[in-house]
Design a protein around this motif. Structure first.
Motif, PDB file in Angstrom:
ATOM      1  N   MET A   1      43.642  42.766 -10.140  1.00  0.00           N
ATOM      2  CA  MET A   1      42.641  42.709  -9.073  1.00  0.00           C
ATOM      3  C   MET A   1      43.149  41.860  -7.918  1.00  0.00           C
ATOM      4  N   ALA A   2      42.982  42.359  -6.711  1.00  0.00           N
ATOM      5  CA  ALA A   2      43.329  41.569  -5.537  1.00  0.00           C
ATOM      6  C   ALA A   2      42.161  40.660  -5.201  1.00  0.00           C
ATOM      7  N   PHE A   3      42.454  39.391  -4.908  1.00  0.00           N
ATOM      8  CA  PHE A   3      41.401  38.453  -4.527  1.00  0.00           C
ATOM      9  C   PHE A   3      40.946  38.739  -3.101  1.00  0.00           C
ATOM     10  N   HIS A   4      39.761  38.220  -2.767  1.00  0.00           N
ATOM     11  CA  HIS A   4      39.229  38.410  -1.416  1.00  0.00           C
ATOM     12  C   HIS A   4      40.202  37.856  -0.376  1.00  0.00           C
ATOM     13  N   CYS A   5      40.877  36.746  -0.699  1.00  0.00           N
ATOM     14  CA  CYS A   5      41.824  36.149   0.244  1.00  0.00           C
ATOM     15  C   CYS A   5      43.003  37.064   0.515  1.00  0.00           C
ATOM     16  N   GLN A   6      43.322  37.948  -0.421  1.00  0.00           N
ATOM     17  CA  GLN A   6      44.417  38.892  -0.219  1.00  0.00           C
ATOM     18  C   GLN A   6      43.951  40.124   0.559  1.00  0.00           C
ATOM     19  N   ARG A   7      42.672  40.449   0.410  1.00  0.00           N
ATOM     20  CA  ARG A   7      42.121  41.585   1.152  1.00  0.00           C
ATOM     21  C   ARG A   7      41.814  41.201   2.599  1.00  0.00           C
ATOM     22  N   ASP A   8      41.416  39.946   2.807  1.00  0.00           N
ATOM     23  CA  ASP A   8      41.123  39.447   4.154  1.00  0.00           C
ATOM     24  C   ASP A   8      41.562  37.993   4.239  1.00  0.00           C
ATOM     25  N   SER A   9      42.779  37.768   4.725  1.00  0.00           N
ATOM     26  CA  SER A   9      43.337  36.408   4.769  1.00  0.00           C
ATOM     27  C   SER A   9      42.652  35.514   5.795  1.00  0.00           C
ATOM     28  N   TYR A  10      41.837  36.098   6.671  1.00  0.00           N
ATOM     29  CA  TYR A  10      41.181  35.320   7.723  1.00  0.00           C
ATOM     30  C   TYR A  10      39.773  34.866   7.332  1.00  0.00           C
ATOM     31  N   SER A  11      39.289  35.256   6.156  1.00  0.00           N
ATOM     32  CA  SER A  11      37.968  34.821   5.693  1.00  0.00           C
ATOM     33  C   SER A  11      37.985  33.323   5.422  1.00  0.00           C
ATOM     34  N   THR A  12      36.944  32.640   5.864  1.00  0.00           N
ATOM     35  CA  THR A  12      36.867  31.191   5.658  1.00  0.00           C
ATOM     36  C   THR A  12      35.763  30.789   4.695  1.00  0.00           C
ATOM     37  N   GLU A  13      34.818  31.712   4.400  1.00  0.00           N
ATOM     38  CA  GLU A  13      33.733  31.425   3.471  1.00  0.00           C
ATOM     39  C   GLU A  13      33.453  32.651   2.606  1.00  0.00           C
ATOM     40  N   LEU A  14      33.007  32.405   1.386  1.00  0.00           N
ATOM     41  CA  LEU A  14      32.676  33.514   0.491  1.00  0.00           C
ATOM     42  C   LEU A  14      31.588  33.071  -0.480  1.00  0.00           C
ATOM     43  N   LEU A  15      30.503  33.832  -0.540  1.00  0.00           N
ATOM     44  CA  LEU A  15      29.447  33.596  -1.523  1.00  0.00           C
ATOM     45  C   LEU A  15      29.799  34.393  -2.774  1.00  0.00           C
ATOM     46  N   THR A  16      29.946  33.704  -3.890  1.00  0.00           N
ATOM     47  CA  THR A  16      30.371  34.373  -5.116  1.00  0.00           C
ATOM     48  C   THR A  16      29.673  33.751  -6.323  1.00  0.00           C
ATOM     49  N   GLU A  17      30.104  34.128  -7.511  1.00  0.00           N
ATOM     50  CA  GLU A  17      29.425  33.713  -8.732  1.00  0.00           C
ATOM     51  C   GLU A  17      30.399  33.031  -9.693  1.00  0.00           C
TER      52      GLU A  17
END
Length: 412
Positions: A1-17
């Protein structure tokens, strides 16, 4: 699985579980010593914090308000080490240390660009690379890289940056015919599933798990600092990318300005001025050594002229050195006397020499060394070493005075 940071390296925040939270420990280096910190290993449903891999260090950030101190890869998961526990199933907001992340993106994409150009221009293959704190290093499979070749690689890299070339991330399967066409140093032995490709349009296509800029223009610029001989007939290329170039220029300007003030010359004359200073210092050091030797001889002559010499000769000289102490010991002689000589800062570190009858030095040399918090060794009636607590010199001398009040017979 690719992490969110690999799908969008410019994301600075993520709501997750939170998937799991178990006790863990982390070895941290503080003041040159490794310490073990106890905390918790958190696994999340997804993350914007990149775990260490592909030559790129891990990210830093926060889970809610708790700092993430390390991110590591465990199979297909990322493990976040934190100091506080989180409940499994709880919703958390993950934030990234963007300054650190963007720096890593600039250095990593810069490495891809340099690697591709070094290969296309001269056939130099990259065998490894390291993203360091101050600069980064690419290991090239060639015994030498000339100044002209280094300049050509740098010039073409910066030309590509000015061309505003897109950098895209895509995924292919292992059986895809394109798999054999992309650049790679090989996949991990335990790799399964699709392969991530970082594509610098028209320049390079490379298998990579790291975070990258979306366009070469985000690199700003590349500066190759130097090349040096590497391991196994290879060459290390040292480089800076992006903000690191600007920081280095700013730092060097401050240094240049300070040197101009101290040397009273312009930047173009700094090297000549420093060379002259070095020659002057060497001449002064030579004169100083001569004076110290002369002083040692005078001290011995003055001591020998005394009618009541005693059995303990004690001397401290801040400007002295090892040779200074040995001259005094050689000139006075230690067959029936004890010499306690020290040089260096009166309150901190320095060197000492204890000389006298062999059996006495063997017994009490280590004791003096312990009092002064030092390390040393001895033989043939001499014990010498380096110490950290010259402020306790008086304590050591007092012990020696009591023990050797009557040399050869007194003891504790």
């Amino acid at each position: 699985m690719a992490f969110h940071c690999q799908r969008d390296s410019y994301s600075t925040e993520l709501l997750t579980e939170v998937v799991s939270c178990i006790p863990g420990q982390l070895k941290l280096e503080k003041g040159g010593k490794k310490e073990t910190m106890f905390g918790f290993n958190i696994m999340l449903k997804d993350t914007i914090l990149f775990p260490e891999g592909g030559g790129q260090p891990d990210d830093r950030g926060f889970i809610d308000e708790t700092p993430v101190l390390r991110v590591t890869r465990q199979g297909s998961d990322a493990v976040h080490f934190v100091s506080a526990a989180f409940s499994s199933g709880s919703q958390v907001l993950v934030k990234i240390d963007w300054k650190r992340r963007f720096d890593h993106m600039q250095q990593h994409s810069g490495q891809h660009l340099i690697t591709a150009i070094a290969d296309s221009l001269y056939g130099f293959k990259t065998t490894s690379w390291e993203l360091g704190c101050q600069h980064s290093m690419i290991e090239l499979d060639t015994p030498t890289v000339t100044v002209e070749q280094s300049e050509a690689i740098e010039n073409l890299a910066n030309q590509k940056i000015r061309e505003h070339i897109p950098v895209k991330v895509r995924v292919i399967n292992l059986g895809d015919p394109e798999f054999d066409k992309v650049r790679s140093r090989g996949l991990p032995k335990n790799h399964t599933g699709p392969v991530r490709i970082v594509d610098i349009e028209g320049v390079d296509a490379n298998m990579c798990c790291g975070t990258h800029v979306a366009n070469l223009s985000d690199l700003q610029m590349i500066k190759i600092l130097s090349t040096e001989k590497g391991k196994k007939n290879k060459t290390n290329l040292i480089f800076l990318s992006g903000d690191r170039v600007l920081k280095r220029i700013a730092r060097n300007y401050i240094i240049e300005k300070t040197l101009t003030s101290h040397l009273k010359t312009g930047p173009e004359e700094h090297i000549e001025a420093v060379t002259k200073l070095q020659k002057s210092v060497k001449a002064l050091q030579k004169n100083n050594l001569t004076l110290l030797r002369d002083l040692a001889v005078l001290i011995v002559e003055n001591f020998k002229s005394k009618t009541d010499k005693g059995k303990l000769f004690s001397l401290h000289r801040k400007e002295g050195d090892k040779e200074f102490m040995n001259i005094i010991a050689n000139e006075i002689g230690t067959e029936d006397m004890l010499l306690f000589l020290t040089v260096g800062d009166e309150k901190s570190s320095g060197m000492f020499l204890l000389a006298g009858p062999a059996e006495i030095i063997e017994k009490y040399g280590p004791r003096v060394c312990k009092i002064l918090d030092g390390k040393g060794a001895g033989n043939n009636g001499r014990f010498q070493g380096k110490v950290n607590k010259m402020s306790k010199r008086g304590e050591a001398e007092e012990m020696l005075q009591k023990i050797f009040n009557n040399l050869g017979g007194a003891g504790e």
